[in-house]
Design a protein around this motif. Structure first.
Motif, PDB file in Angstrom:
ATOM      1  N   THR A 189       0.824  -1.210   0.000  1.00 39.64           N
ATOM      2  CA  THR A 189       0.000   0.000   0.000  1.00 39.64           C
ATOM      3  C   THR A 189       0.855   1.256   0.000  1.00 39.64           C
ATOM      4  O   THR A 189       0.369   2.347  -0.337  1.00 39.64           O
ATOM      5  N   LEU A 190       2.114   1.121   0.403  1.00 42.57           N
ATOM      6  CA  LEU A 190       3.022   2.271   0.358  1.00 42.57           C
ATOM      7  C   LEU A 190       3.480   2.563  -1.057  1.00 42.57           C
ATOM      8  O   LEU A 190       4.021   3.628  -1.334  1.00 42.57           O
ATOM      9  N   GLY A 191       3.277   1.606  -1.947  1.00 40.09           N
ATOM     10  CA  GLY A 191       3.747   1.778  -3.323  1.00 40.09           C
ATOM     11  C   GLY A 191       5.076   1.064  -3.509  1.00 40.09           C
ATOM     12  O   GLY A 191       5.951   1.109  -2.647  1.00 40.09           O
ATOM     13  N   THR A 192       5.215   0.402  -4.631  1.00 39.02           N
ATOM     14  CA  THR A 192       6.452  -0.343  -4.901  1.00 39.02           C
ATOM     15  C   THR A 192       7.552   0.539  -5.456  1.00 39.02           C
ATOM     16  O   THR A 192       8.659   0.064  -5.689  1.00 39.02           O
ATOM     17  N   ASN A 193       7.255   1.819  -5.683  1.00 39.85           N
ATOM     18  CA  ASN A 193       8.270   2.726  -6.224  1.00 39.85           C
ATOM     19  C   ASN A 193       8.607   3.843  -5.247  1.00 39.85           C
ATOM     20  O   ASN A 193       8.952   4.950  -5.638  1.00 39.85           O
ATOM     21  N   THR A 194       8.480   3.541  -3.940  1.00 41.88           N
ATOM     22  CA  THR A 194       8.787   4.545  -2.919  1.00 41.88           C
ATOM     23  C   THR A 194      10.097   4.226  -2.207  1.00 41.88           C
ATOM     24  O   THR A 194      10.499   3.069  -2.106  1.00 41.88           O
ATOM     25  N   TYR A 211      14.574  16.857  -4.445  1.00 41.35           N
ATOM     26  CA  TYR A 211      13.769  17.048  -5.664  1.00 41.35           C
ATOM     27  C   TYR A 211      14.534  18.005  -6.586  1.00 41.35           C
ATOM     28  O   TYR A 211      14.305  19.213  -6.593  1.00 41.35           O
ATOM     29  N   ASP A 212      15.465  17.424  -7.320  1.00 36.65           N
ATOM     30  CA  ASP A 212      16.346  18.212  -8.184  1.00 36.65           C
ATOM     31  C   ASP A 212      16.404  17.531  -9.548  1.00 36.65           C
ATOM     32  O   ASP A 212      17.020  16.466  -9.683  1.00 36.65           O
ATOM     33  N   PRO A 213      15.768  18.092 -10.576  1.00 36.22           N
ATOM     34  CA  PRO A 213      15.752  17.451 -11.895  1.00 36.22           C
ATOM     35  C   PRO A 213      17.139  17.198 -12.470  1.00 36.22           C
ATOM     36  O   PRO A 213      17.314  16.283 -13.275  1.00 36.22           O
ATOM     37  N   ALA A 214      18.118  17.977 -12.046  1.00 31.50           N
ATOM     38  CA  ALA A 214      19.472  17.800 -12.572  1.00 31.50           C
ATOM     39  C   ALA A 214      20.218  16.694 -11.833  1.00 31.50           C
ATOM     40  O   ALA A 214      20.831  15.820 -12.452  1.00 31.50           O
ATOM     41  N   LEU A 215      20.180  16.739 -10.488  1.00 36.27           N
ATOM     42  CA  LEU A 215      20.913  15.751  -9.696  1.00 36.27           C
ATOM     43  C   LEU A 215      20.117  14.463  -9.469  1.00 36.27           C
ATOM     44  O   LEU A 215      20.709  13.407  -9.245  1.00 36.27           O
ATOM     45  N   ALA A 216      18.784  14.555  -9.504  1.00 34.14           N
ATOM     46  CA  ALA A 216      17.942  13.370  -9.264  1.00 34.14           C
ATOM     47  C   ALA A 216      16.822  13.324 -10.285  1.00 34.14           C
ATOM     48  O   ALA A 216      15.649  13.537  -9.956  1.00 34.14           O
ATOM     49  N   PRO A 217      17.141  13.021 -11.536  1.00 36.89           N
ATOM     50  CA  PRO A 217      16.109  13.013 -12.589  1.00 36.89           C
ATOM     51  C   PRO A 217      15.080  11.903 -12.430  1.00 36.89           C
ATOM     52  O   PRO A 217      14.001  11.973 -13.031  1.00 36.89           O
ATOM     53  N   ASP A 218      15.390  10.868 -11.650  1.00 33.00           N
ATOM     54  CA  ASP A 218      14.464   9.753 -11.483  1.00 33.00           C
ATOM     55  C   ASP A 218      13.561   9.906 -10.265  1.00 33.00           C
ATOM     56  O   ASP A 218      12.817   8.986  -9.914  1.00 33.00           O
ATOM     57  N   VAL A 219      13.622  11.046  -9.604  1.00 28.73           N
ATOM     58  CA  VAL A 219      12.763  11.315  -8.454  1.00 28.73           C
ATOM     59  C   VAL A 219      11.548  12.103  -8.923  1.00 28.73           C
ATOM     60  O   VAL A 219      11.678  13.178  -9.505  1.00 28.73           O
ATOM     61  N   ARG A 220      10.349  11.553  -8.652  1.00 30.16           N
ATOM     62  CA  ARG A 220       9.114  12.202  -9.083  1.00 30.16           C
ATOM     63  C   ARG A 220       8.586  13.163  -8.025  1.00 30.16           C
ATOM     64  O   ARG A 220       8.097  14.248  -8.346  1.00 30.16           O
ATOM     65  N   ALA A 221       8.640  12.769  -6.748  1.00 26.58           N
ATOM     66  CA  ALA A 221       8.083  13.607  -5.683  1.00 26.58           C
ATOM     67  C   ALA A 221       8.816  13.326  -4.379  1.00 26.58           C
ATOM     68  O   ALA A 221       9.332  12.220  -4.163  1.00 26.58           O
ATOM     69  N   VAL A 222       8.849  14.339  -3.510  1.00 29.37           N
ATOM     70  CA  VAL A 222       9.491  14.224  -2.202  1.00 29.37           C
ATOM     71  C   VAL A 222       8.540  14.771  -1.150  1.00 29.37           C
ATOM     72  O   VAL A 222       7.975  15.858  -1.318  1.00 29.37           O
ATOM     73  N   SER A 223       8.368  14.000  -0.047  1.00 28.27           N
ATOM     74  CA  SER A 223       7.443  14.425   1.014  1.00 28.27           C
ATOM     75  C   SER A 223       8.123  14.284   2.374  1.00 28.27           C
ATOM     76  O   SER A 223       8.286  13.172   2.877  1.00 28.27           O
ATOM     77  N   PRO A 224       8.546  15.407   2.990  1.00 32.33           N
ATOM     78  CA  PRO A 224       9.048  15.329   4.372  1.00 32.33           C
ATOM     79  C   PRO A 224       7.894  14.994   5.308  1.00 32.33           C
ATOM     80  O   PRO A 224       6.749  15.411   5.080  1.00 32.33           O
ATOM     81  N   VAL A 238      10.233   9.411  -0.596  1.00 31.92           N
ATOM     82  CA  VAL A 238      10.618   9.766  -1.961  1.00 31.92           C
ATOM     83  C   VAL A 238       9.920   8.818  -2.925  1.00 31.92           C
ATOM     84  O   VAL A 238       9.959   7.599  -2.743  1.00 31.92           O
ATOM     85  N   GLU A 239       9.286   9.381  -3.942  1.00 28.18           N
ATOM     86  CA  GLU A 239       8.630   8.568  -4.970  1.00 28.18           C
ATOM     87  C   GLU A 239       9.469   8.590  -6.236  1.00 28.18           C
ATOM     88  O   GLU A 239       9.788   9.663  -6.761  1.00 28.18           O
ATOM     89  N   ALA A 240       9.843   7.410  -6.724  1.00 26.89           N
ATOM     90  CA  ALA A 240      10.609   7.313  -7.961  1.00 26.89           C
ATOM     91  C   ALA A 240       9.692   7.512  -9.156  1.00 26.89           C
ATOM     92  O   ALA A 240       8.464   7.361  -9.061  1.00 26.89           O
ATOM     93  N   ALA A 241      10.286   7.829 -10.296  1.00 30.22           N
ATOM     94  CA  ALA A 241       9.499   8.095 -11.506  1.00 30.22           C
ATOM     95  C   ALA A 241       8.821   6.848 -12.036  1.00 30.22           C
ATOM     96  O   ALA A 241       7.892   6.933 -12.827  1.00 30.22           O
ATOM     97  N   GLY A 242       9.254   5.691 -11.606  1.00 23.04           N
ATOM     98  CA  GLY A 242       8.637   4.433 -12.027  1.00 23.04           C
ATOM     99  C   GLY A 242       9.202   3.290 -11.219  1.00 23.04           C
ATOM    100  O   GLY A 242      10.259   3.403 -10.569  1.00 23.04           O
ATOM    101  N   ALA A 243       8.483   2.139 -11.238  1.00 22.94           N
ATOM    102  CA  ALA A 243       8.943   0.989 -10.464  1.00 22.94           C
ATOM    103  C   ALA A 243      10.287   0.475 -10.952  1.00 22.94           C
ATOM    104  O   ALA A 243      11.069  -0.081 -10.176  1.00 22.94           O
ATOM    105  N   ASP A 244      10.587   0.679 -12.247  1.00 25.22           N
ATOM    106  CA  ASP A 244      11.851   0.202 -12.796  1.00 25.22           C
ATOM    107  C   ASP A 244      12.985   1.208 -12.588  1.00 25.22           C
ATOM    108  O   ASP A 244      14.119   0.957 -13.009  1.00 25.22           O
ATOM    109  N   ARG A 245      12.681   2.338 -11.939  1.00 22.18           N
ATOM    110  CA  ARG A 245      13.711   3.368 -11.736  1.00 22.18           C
ATOM    111  C   ARG A 245      13.973   3.615 -10.256  1.00 22.18           C
ATOM    112  O   ARG A 245      14.576   4.617  -9.866  1.00 22.18           O
ATOM    113  N   ALA A 299      16.893   5.980  -8.630  1.00 22.37           N
ATOM    114  CA  ALA A 299      16.488   7.089  -7.769  1.00 22.37           C
ATOM    115  C   ALA A 299      17.147   6.982  -6.397  1.00 22.37           C
ATOM    116  O   ALA A 299      17.566   7.991  -5.817  1.00 22.37           O
ATOM    117  N   GLN A 300      17.268   5.764  -5.889  1.00 23.93           N
ATOM    118  CA  GLN A 300      17.902   5.581  -4.585  1.00 23.93           C
ATOM    119  C   GLN A 300      19.369   5.989  -4.630  1.00 23.93           C
ATOM    120  O   GLN A 300      19.876   6.618  -3.683  1.00 23.93           O
TER     121      GLN A 300
END
Length: 401
Positions: free
Chosen positions: A55-60, A85-98, A223-230, A234-235
């Motif tokens: 339920t947490l998501g397989t891409n978190t 959440y940095d498109p340059a340093l972390a392009p595979d990160v979709r969202a970040v939630s503290p 942290v949510e990755a852009a996809g389960a295969d990424r 992202a990590q």
């Protein structure tokens, strides 16, 4: 002697002493039922935990601090979370939630409930954690910016505080501060009786910090990755950023001041642990099958002693050694099969009920294994009395009183 005749004589032998046969089958019944049910409990617990993790998501990815105290250089903060959440340093990160977490008492109109988790976070948390809003709405980025005291309740909290009323639009008191309920979360599956996934409330991070936790370090970062295969990519990107932003006060490069784990790794770890636990339960239950087999040996030895004259008559009339051995072996196996079949029936009925807070899930292979072992026990433990009966000399058997 044909197979049918052997089975008929075996049935007559079993029915000859109903109480003794019933007690023997009871031992096998308990063993088979215990094996199937305990394996089912382990499997049910594993599936419940897996559902909870999924339920947490397989891409978190979850980042938590290993540093003590909220003022150390290595503590996780909102600034560090936003740096991930940095498109340059972390392009595979979709969202970040503290995330900040506390467990206050929520009250409304005389009813109160101590919530297990009161989370302060960003709106992206709902999508990243698969926390769907069933009624009402979630909060927005503007709510976080303005520090508005709005909250989304989990099913358990809503049911405790609002029995017959719609919570949306109502006000609740949290730690002395008024919050307006803007939504109710969809129900999540329970984690195998360990925790209630619905005993939660989610509010804007700034509001929770202002009224409950204070400003400072956060408990974790989701942290949510852009996809389960990424997820792995992202990590790695998140790890590099954290290594650059966090200082290690010990100066030890190997002692990272944070812990990072993705849902796939957690799921694999829990699955392996559950598998080991299930095997252990099955092994312990299998001991009762062994005890049942010893009981078969004792009962059949008594049966051979009581039927010594019958054996002598059969051998005197020309019955070969193999026929005598097969008959008693068939009786022992029949006791095991009947006991095993009843054990399966008891296990199937028992699996309909919750055991220690877990709904058992029958594993078909455990049913086949338990029945196979019960038959093997009948053959193995029945061979000793069968060989003893077949080895009796006719003249000595006929003289037996």
């Amino acid at each position: 002697m044909s197979l049918w005749e052997i089975l008929r004589f075996a049935g007559q032998g079993v029915a000859g002493n109903k109480l003794r046969s019933a007690l023997t089958m009871l031992g096998i019944l308990i063993g088979v039922a215990a094996v199937i049910l305990l394996v089912a409990v382990g499997n049910g617990s594993a599936q419940a935990v897996n559902r909870s993790i999924e339920t947490l998501g397989t891409n978190t990815i979850t980042v938590s601090s290993t540093a003590r105290g909220g003022s150390t250089p290595s503590a996780l903060t909102v600034d560090i979370a936003e740096a991930l959440y940095d498109p340059a340093l972390a392009p595979d990160v979709r969202a970040v939630s503290p995330v900040v977490t506390t467990a206050p008492t929520i009250t409304h109109d005389g009813a109160d409930h101590q919530v297990a988790q009161f989370l302060g976070t960003y709106p992206t948390y709902f999508g990243s954690s698969n926390s769907q809003v069933a009624s009402g709405t979630g909060f927005t980025d503007e709510d976080v910016t303005q520090g508005r005291r709005v909250v989304v309740l989990g099913r358990t909290v809503a049911a405790e505080l609002f029995v017959d009323a719609d919570p949306v639009g109502r006000q609740v008191t949290v730690g002395g501060a008024l919050y307006t309920v803007v939504g109710v979360l969809a129900e999540k599956p329970a984690a195998g009786g360990l925790t209630d996934s619905n005993d939660v409330a989610i509010a804007p991070l700034t509001a929770v910090q202002q009224t409950l936790t204070g400003y400072g370090a956060v408990n974790s970062i989701l942290v949510e990755a852009a996809g389960a295969d990424r997820v792995n990519a992202a990590q790695e990107q998140v790890t590099r950023i954290l290594d650059q932003r966090l200082d290690d006060p010990t100066g030890a490069a190997a002692a990272a001041p944070y812990r990072i784990q993705n849902a796939s790794q957690l799921l694999a770890t829990r699955t392996e642990t559950a598998r080991t636990f299930t095997v252990l339960l099955g092994t312990v239950a299998g001991i009762s099958l062994l005890v049942g087999g010893i009981g078969i040996t004792n009962i059949m030895l008594v049966t051979v002693t009581e039927r010594t004259r019958e054996i002598g008559i059969r051998k005197a009339l020309g019955a070969p050694r193999r026929t005598i051995a097969t008959q008693f072996l068939a009786e022992a196996t029949l006791l095991s099969v009947l006991g095993g079949g009843l054990g399966v029936a008891v296990a199937l009925i028992g699996s309909r009920f919750t055991i220690v807070g877990v709904q058992p899930v029958i594993v078909p292979s455990s049913v086949a294994l338990a029945l196979g072992v019960s038959v093997a026990i009948g053959l193995f433990f029945g061979s000793v009395p069968a060989n003893r009966a077949a080895g009796l000399r006719p003249i000595e058997a006929l003289r037996y009183e």
